[in-house]
Design an enzyme around this catalytic site. Structure first.
Site, short mmCIF file in Angstrom:
data_model
loop_
_atom_site.label_atom_id
_atom_site.label_comp_id
_atom_site.label_asym_id
_atom_site.label_seq_id
_atom_site.Cartn_x
_atom_site.Cartn_y
_atom_site.Cartn_z
N HIS A 294 2.94 8.64 0.60
CA HIS A 294 1.66 9.26 0.91
C HIS A 294 0.78 8.24 1.64
O HIS A 294 0.53 7.15 1.13
CB HIS A 294 0.96 9.70 -0.37
CG HIS A 294 1.58 10.89 -1.01
ND1 HIS A 294 1.79 10.98 -2.38
CD2 HIS A 294 2.04 12.06 -0.50
CE1 HIS A 294 2.33 12.15 -2.67
NE2 HIS A 294 2.51 12.81 -1.55
N PHE A 468 0.57 4.30 -2.67
CA PHE A 468 1.46 3.70 -3.69
C PHE A 468 2.53 4.65 -4.23
O PHE A 468 2.88 4.60 -5.39
CB PHE A 468 0.64 3.13 -4.87
CG PHE A 468 -0.66 2.51 -4.46
CD1 PHE A 468 -0.69 1.46 -3.54
CD2 PHE A 468 -1.86 2.96 -4.97
CE1 PHE A 468 -1.90 0.90 -3.16
CE2 PHE A 468 -3.08 2.40 -4.58
CZ PHE A 468 -3.09 1.36 -3.66
N HIS A 469 3.10 5.51 -3.37
CA HIS A 469 4.08 6.48 -3.82
C HIS A 469 5.37 6.46 -3.01
O HIS A 469 5.89 7.53 -2.63
CB HIS A 469 3.49 7.91 -3.78
CG HIS A 469 2.24 8.06 -4.59
ND1 HIS A 469 1.26 8.98 -4.29
CD2 HIS A 469 1.80 7.41 -5.70
CE1 HIS A 469 0.27 8.89 -5.17
NE2 HIS A 469 0.58 7.94 -6.04
N PRO A 470 5.97 5.30 -2.72
CA PRO A 470 7.24 5.30 -1.99
C PRO A 470 8.35 5.94 -2.84
O PRO A 470 8.49 5.65 -4.02
CB PRO A 470 7.51 3.82 -1.74
CG PRO A 470 6.76 3.09 -2.82
CD PRO A 470 5.54 3.93 -3.07
#
Length: 544
Positions: A294, A468-470
């Site tokens: 994101h 922070f959503h890999p």
């Protein structure tokens, strides 16, 4: 320490802590949990607002950077990831979100039976202790707390009312499968403390004799014999050690390090492995591909009244007051964090469900976790929920201590660029609506000069960052899909005794924050593993 255990779990993050608890719960199996970082003894981990302190702390944070991003003016984007017990659940923004019903139904449609919303809902309910009380989609007996924000903030109230004036309904529960609405987030906190996966799952299990937790132990390779995972090599105290797995090795190192470890062990795109001197055990071209994240777009406003956390943090009295509120009552900003206002809605007219998410922050800074501005400020952080851009994670050498190459390819897809522009315009519309409008003294960033689509897109490229959503780099899929890495039980295709259980196996990114979905996935994985253990003997080649 034992030389062999039934299950080796690599990574004590959101998923690893769940598995350490569930696999050791019945006392029948020996479990070893390896964590590259230190114990979660840093006080700032446990104080909810403390992620501002851990954001750049290399002791508990990997502090990665992406490759230079051509779509982002050649910038290298900072990617914090947790490096301690609890992993990123120990340093994240505490947001309690599941995603949308359609996210999971889509996983099932892609060839992953048992991963539809109705299949996952019992596990979401199992893991949570929700203070909203019982309901058809809520759980109240689980170890992970979903706590509502009870204190009302003038800025957040104005934000909610302005969103309502733009046709967005107010809601108290964003986790029913239908997210659309505006309100306050629920947080993974309890009694003024952070409720990480280490607190919720690992702490209650630490006294079990069949569970061993080794910190500061970085896995360097999975040992494969005849295409079976038989051991893990890891470095601790400057020494290399090997631990054998009687039953399974389970990678829970996250969407960046799990694919790196697979590649270093000989599982990945054969050309990549040969180029960097890694062995080729099995050509799995999907390992490290399909990276999704994101992209966070942060609009910053100066506020006309001194009601922001900037004002409190800039003065000695303000900081003292915040500290006293937390010490005496476990309340106030230290107990809540920064992002309180939640909004899920449609930015593009053709969208049939929410396509963007807002985190309204009651402070402002140039970067998340950086020093606050010297004015009263707030932040409209908005991201596209389901980006179409895809990137990759790839080893750069056979050295396991060298971070991999990370390339998210933000804004590569035309839909992503259109959504980013529409999201910025939507944020401005809400800011320009009563009762928010009089509180917004001026737009600090992007500023009044960014008006055309090209100017707004340039702002997104110049200042956009990760939220922070890999995910997605070892995706679930059918064996006949050449880019699938694991099956619907998270077993690595073509290899026995090896699973991946973390955000890397998500086929597509969920519509929201990833911590709670990953914990749900780990709860499901624990059942898969224990079911297999109950019907299959220990393989003879590793039994002795």
């Amino acid at each position: 320490m034992n030389q062999a255990v039934d299950y080796i779990i690599v990574g004590a993050g959101s998923a690893g802590c769940v598995l350490a608890n569930r696999l050791s719960e019945n006392g029948k199996h020996s479990v070893c949990l390896l964590e590259a970082g230190p114990p979660d003894s840093n006080l700032w981990i446990h104080i909810p607002i403390g992620y501002g302190r851990t954001m750049f702390d290399k002791h508990v944070n990997w502090g990665f950077y992406t490759d230079p991003e051509p779509n982002m003016l050649g910038r290298r984007i900072y990617w914090p990831r947790g490096k301690t017990l609890g992993g990123s659940s120990s340093i994240n923004g505490l947001i309690y979100i599941r995603g949308q019903r359609q996210d999971y139904d889509h996983w099932a449609e892609l060839g992953n039976p048992g991963w539809g919303w109705d299949d996952c809902l019992p596990y979401f309910r199992k893991l949570e202790h929700n203070d909203l009380g019982p309901g058809p989609t809520r759980g109240t007996d689980g170890p992970l707390y979903a706590s509502s924000i009870r204190a009302r903030h003038e800025l957040v109230e104005a934000f909610i009312q302005s969103a309502e004036a733009n046709g967005i309904p107010r809601t108290d529960d964003f986790n029913t499968g239908d997210q659309e609405g505006v309100g306050y987030y629920q947080l993974t906190t309890h009694g003024g403390w952070r409720c990480s996966s280490a607190v919720a799952y690992l702490k209650p299990a630490r006294g079990r004799s069949n569970l061993e937790v080794i910190t500061r132990a970085q896995a360097t390779r999975v040992v494969l014999q005849n295409r079976r995972a038989t051991a893990v090599e890891y470095r601790v105290g400057g020494q290399m050690r090997t631990l054998r797995a009687n039953r399974e090795v389970i990678l829970c190192a996250g969407a960046l390090l799990s694919p790196q470890l697979l590649q270093l062990s000989g599982l990945g795109p054969a050309d990549l492995l040969r180029r960097h001197g890694a062995p080729v055990v099995l050509d799995l071209p999907g390992v490290g591909e399909n990276l999704q994240d994101h992209l966070q777009l942060r609009l910053i406003y100066e506020v006309s009244k001194p009601i922001t956390n900037n004002d409190q943090l800039r003065s000695l009295w303000g900081r003292a007051r915040m500290g006293l509120q937390w010490l005496l009552f476990r309340s106030g900003p230290l107990a809540i964090g920064i992002n309180q206002g939640a909004l899920f809605c449609r930015a593009l007219p053709e969208s049939d469900r929410p396509d963007v998410q807002f985190h309204l922050g009651t402070l402002s800074a140039d970067l998340a976790g950086a020093r606050v501005h010297d004015f009263s400020g707030c932040t409209y952080s908005v991201c596209q929920l389901r980006p179409e851009s895809r990137g990759h994670v790839r080893i750069q050498s056979p050295d396991p201590l060298q971070p991999p190459s990370m390339r998210p390819n933000y804004l590569d897809a035309e839909l992503d660029r259109r959504t980013a522009i529409a999201a910025v315009r939507l944020a401005r519309r809400i800011a320009d609506t009563e009762p928010m409008k009089p509180l917004m003294k001026r737009e600090y960033r992007p500023g009044p000069d960014a008006r055309s689509d090209d100017e707004i897109l340039h702002f997104c490229r110049e200042h956009g960052a990760t939220i922070f959503h890999p995910t997605g780099t070892a995706r679930m899929g059918v064996r006949t899909d050449p880019m699938a890495v694991v099956d619907h039980h998270m077993k690595v295709h073509g290899v026995d005794g090896l699973r991946v259980v973390d955000g890397s196996v998500m086929p597509t990114l969920v519509s929201g924050n990833t911590n709670v979905p990953i914990i749900m996935m780990a709860e499901r994985a624990a059942e898969f593993i224990l079911t297999d253990a109950g019907r299959a003997p220990v393989p003879q080649e590793v039994a002795h």
